[in-house]
Design an enzyme around this catalytic site. Structure first.
Site, PDB file in Angstrom:
ATOM      1  N   CYS A  96     -71.592  -6.242  40.269  1.00  0.00           N
ATOM      2  CA  CYS A  96     -72.074  -4.864  40.129  1.00  0.00           C
ATOM      3  C   CYS A  96     -71.415  -3.865  41.079  1.00  0.00           C
ATOM      4  O   CYS A  96     -71.190  -2.727  40.706  1.00  0.00           O
ATOM      5  CB  CYS A  96     -73.591  -4.823  40.240  1.00  0.00           C
ATOM      6  SG  CYS A  96     -74.250  -5.701  41.651  1.00  0.00           S
ATOM      7  N   CYS A 109     -74.264  -6.585  36.528  1.00  0.00           N
ATOM      8  CA  CYS A 109     -73.870  -7.792  37.259  1.00  0.00           C
ATOM      9  C   CYS A 109     -73.003  -8.746  36.440  1.00  0.00           C
ATOM     10  O   CYS A 109     -72.909  -9.933  36.769  1.00  0.00           O
ATOM     11  CB  CYS A 109     -75.115  -8.498  37.796  1.00  0.00           C
ATOM     12  SG  CYS A 109     -76.073  -7.465  38.922  1.00  0.00           S
ATOM     13  N   LYS A 168     -84.357 -14.273  41.516  1.00  0.00           N
ATOM     14  CA  LYS A 168     -84.149 -12.866  41.868  1.00  0.00           C
ATOM     15  C   LYS A 168     -84.845 -12.015  40.819  1.00  0.00           C
ATOM     16  O   LYS A 168     -84.536 -12.093  39.628  1.00  0.00           O
ATOM     17  CB  LYS A 168     -82.660 -12.578  41.926  1.00  0.00           C
ATOM     18  CG  LYS A 168     -82.333 -11.141  42.274  1.00  0.00           C
ATOM     19  CD  LYS A 168     -80.842 -10.970  42.490  1.00  0.00           C
ATOM     20  CE  LYS A 168     -80.481  -9.537  42.737  1.00  0.00           C
ATOM     21  NZ  LYS A 168     -79.032  -9.361  42.859  1.00  0.00           N
ATOM     22  N   ARG A 222     -78.801   0.359  46.640  1.00  0.00           N
ATOM     23  CA  ARG A 222     -77.834   0.851  45.646  1.00  0.00           C
ATOM     24  C   ARG A 222     -77.065   2.059  46.159  1.00  0.00           C
ATOM     25  O   ARG A 222     -75.934   2.283  45.752  1.00  0.00           O
ATOM     26  CB  ARG A 222     -78.546   1.120  44.322  1.00  0.00           C
ATOM     27  CG  ARG A 222     -78.936  -0.224  43.720  1.00  0.00           C
ATOM     28  CD  ARG A 222     -79.661  -0.167  42.419  1.00  0.00           C
ATOM     29  NE  ARG A 222     -80.046  -1.528  42.049  1.00  0.00           N
ATOM     30  CZ  ARG A 222     -80.905  -1.835  41.113  1.00  0.00           C
ATOM     31  NH1 ARG A 222     -81.482  -0.872  40.416  1.00  0.00           N
ATOM     32  NH2 ARG A 222     -81.189  -3.093  40.854  1.00  0.00           N
ATOM     33  N   GLU A 245     -85.860 -21.691  37.080  1.00  0.00           N
ATOM     34  CA  GLU A 245     -84.598 -21.160  37.629  1.00  0.00           C
ATOM     35  C   GLU A 245     -84.090 -22.052  38.756  1.00  0.00           C
ATOM     36  O   GLU A 245     -82.903 -22.363  38.846  1.00  0.00           O
ATOM     37  CB  GLU A 245     -84.808 -19.729  38.166  1.00  0.00           C
ATOM     38  CG  GLU A 245     -84.884 -18.651  37.094  1.00  0.00           C
ATOM     39  CD  GLU A 245     -83.515 -18.341  36.484  1.00  0.00           C
ATOM     40  OE1 GLU A 245     -82.505 -18.920  36.921  1.00  0.00           O
ATOM     41  OE2 GLU A 245     -83.458 -17.518  35.555  1.00  0.00           O
ATOM     42  N   LYS A 274     -85.929 -13.708  46.148  1.00  0.00           N
ATOM     43  CA  LYS A 274     -85.660 -12.308  46.480  1.00  0.00           C
ATOM     44  C   LYS A 274     -86.395 -11.403  45.504  1.00  0.00           C
ATOM     45  O   LYS A 274     -86.277 -11.641  44.299  1.00  0.00           O
ATOM     46  CB  LYS A 274     -84.148 -12.073  46.396  1.00  0.00           C
ATOM     47  CG  LYS A 274     -83.731 -10.645  46.598  1.00  0.00           C
ATOM     48  CD  LYS A 274     -82.262 -10.493  46.405  1.00  0.00           C
ATOM     49  CE  LYS A 274     -81.946  -9.013  46.423  1.00  0.00           C
ATOM     50  NZ  LYS A 274     -80.619  -8.732  45.978  1.00  0.00           N
TER      51      LYS A 274
HETATM   52  C1  PBG Z   1     -76.108  -7.358  43.809  1.00  0.00           C
HETATM   53  C2  PBG Z   1     -77.170  -7.385  44.834  1.00  0.00           C
HETATM   54  C3  PBG Z   1     -78.294  -6.559  44.946  1.00  0.00           C
HETATM   55  C4  PBG Z   1     -78.922  -6.942  46.111  1.00  0.00           C
HETATM   56  C5  PBG Z   1     -78.193  -7.977  46.669  1.00  0.00           C
HETATM   57  N1  PBG Z   1     -77.125  -8.248  45.849  1.00  0.00           N
HETATM   58  C6  PBG Z   1     -78.749  -5.432  44.102  1.00  0.00           C
HETATM   59  C7  PBG Z   1     -79.209  -5.636  42.735  1.00  0.00           C
HETATM   60  O1  PBG Z   1     -79.281  -6.749  42.221  1.00  0.00           O
HETATM   61  O2  PBG Z   1     -79.500  -4.624  42.102  1.00  0.00           O
HETATM   62  C8  PBG Z   1     -80.168  -6.287  46.678  1.00  0.00           C
HETATM   63  C9  PBG Z   1     -80.249  -6.245  48.163  1.00  0.00           C
HETATM   64  C10 PBG Z   1     -81.239  -5.307  48.732  1.00  0.00           C
HETATM   65  O3  PBG Z   1     -81.921  -4.497  48.066  1.00  0.00           O
HETATM   66  O4  PBG Z   1     -81.345  -5.353  49.953  1.00  0.00           O
HETATM   67  N2  PBG Z   1     -76.403  -8.074  42.660  1.00  0.00           N
HETATM   68 ZN    ZN Z   2     -75.050  -7.675  40.922  1.00  0.00          ZN
END
Ligand code: PBG
Ligand code: ZN
Length: 333
Positions: A124, A132, A202, A212, A240, A255
């Site tokens: 991403c 992603c 996630k 972001r 998962e 996460k």
């Molecule tokens: C990328 C990614 C993200 C995060 C870690 N790797 C953003 C998303 O999936 O939108 C989030 C980290 C954070 O908010 O601290 N895929």
């Molecule tokens: Zn991503």
């Protein structure tokens, strides 16, 4: 027979502060924490990320100073995110030999070989559409994220990170089969010794909002709910995780963390023998910061309580934007 009141008085053990310290079940240590860093540009000034006080987009030229600070604080482990100048449909910036993240890895390796360098492996930040994975299909919907076409590009990214010197690769895209593909790709390229930390569980979460801005990686259309998990689901988390374990993940992750303590607990109970990380995300960090700035909450107490709770729930280590603060608090700097 167990004692009851008045023979039993649980408060007895809470009177003396030293005794409280002795019998505490969970204690946060600096070696439980991983600090995320955002790398952007070769040179120039570091840019504060407005949504994440104390965090910056760091140019390569400022890494020496940054690493000096990190090392002085006793932080030993980093999670790196590259923010490229140039984004395209295939996220090619993610796997260039001289891409921003590859340069950062090499630089940090040369500055501080003792640090553990983990890298986020995803599409991403590098793709102009901000999703992603590879987008295919006519209508440009996130649902048309082409799972299997993405795998090949993730392998290239992971291998390029390992080649640059990464110690651990952490695929974060929730792409089916990503662990299996990356494991195979790393092994083929001579990196069978590099572990995979999979972002196994996630969620499609509002907690990634501040991040972001940091990575300039918001989706340009739609959202991530066609690949990240639904926040109502916990049993699905075990599926998962199971898939990742079977595919060869060395370490697992849940996460976000604070809002998913139940999931951390369930995953740890189901897979006690596999190291588990939790990602205390940007939104979780910024909420504490914002309330503290307003004087509504005691920042140190709140952050330490939350991070300790994440560990108590079952996380073996925590990725957190609070790592520097915790280092200072623990050593009273
Ligand atoms: C990328 C990614 C993200 C995060 C870690 N790797 C953003 C998303 O999936 O939108 C989030 C980290 C954070 O908010 O601290 N895929
Ligand atoms: Zn991503």
């Amino acid at each position: 027979m167990t004692a009851t009141f008045p023979a039993l008085r649980l408060r007895r053990l809470r009177q003396h502060p030293v005794l409280r310290d002795l019998i505490r079940e969970t204690e946060l240590n600096l070696n439980d924490l991983v600090l995320p860093l955002f790398i952007k540009n070769e040179t120039g000034e570091k840019q504060e990320i407005l949504s994440m006080p104390g965090h910056f987009q760091i140019p390569i030229s400022a890494l020496e100073e940054e690493i000096r600070e990190i090392t002085a604080l006793g932080i030993n482990s980093l999670l790196l995110f590259g923010v490229p100048d140039h984004k395209d449909a295939m996220g090619t910036g993610g796997y260039h030999e001289d891409g921003i993240i590859q340069k950062a890895i090499k630089k940090i390796c040369s500055l501080a070989p003792h640090l553990l360098i983990m890298t986020d492996v995803c599409f991403c930040q590098y793709a102009d559409h901000g999703h992603c994975g590879v987008i295919s299909g006519e209508n440009g919907q996130a649902a048309y994220l082409d799972n299997d076409a993405t795998l090949e590009l993730l392998i290239q990214q992971a291998v390029s990170h390992a080649r640059a010197g990464a110690d651990v690769v952490a695929p974060s895209g929730m792409i089916d089969g990503m662990v299996k593909a990356i494991r195979h790709g790393l092994d083929e390229a001579g990196f069978s010794h590099i572990p995979i930390l999979s972002y196994s569980v996630k969620y499609a979460s509002a907690m990634y909002g501040p991040f972001r801005l940091a990575t300039e990686g918001a989706p340009k259309f739609g959202d991530r709910s066609a690949y990240q998990m639904d926040s109502g689901n916990a049993i699905e988390a075990l599926r998962e995780v199971e898939a990742d374990v079977v595919e060869g993940a060395d370490m697992l992750m849940v996460k976000p963390a604070h809002t998913y303590l139940d999931v951390i607990c369930r995953v740890k109970q189901a897979y006690t023998h596999i190291p588990l990380a939790a990602y205390h995300t940007s939104g979780e960090f910024s909420m504490i910061k914002a309330a503290a700035e307003k004087g509504w909450i005691d920042e140190k107490k709140a952050a330490m309580e939350i991070l300790t709770s994440i560990k108590r729930a079952g996380a073996d280590f925590i990725i957190t934007y609070y790592a520097k603060e915790v280092a200072r608090w623990l050593s009273n700097i």
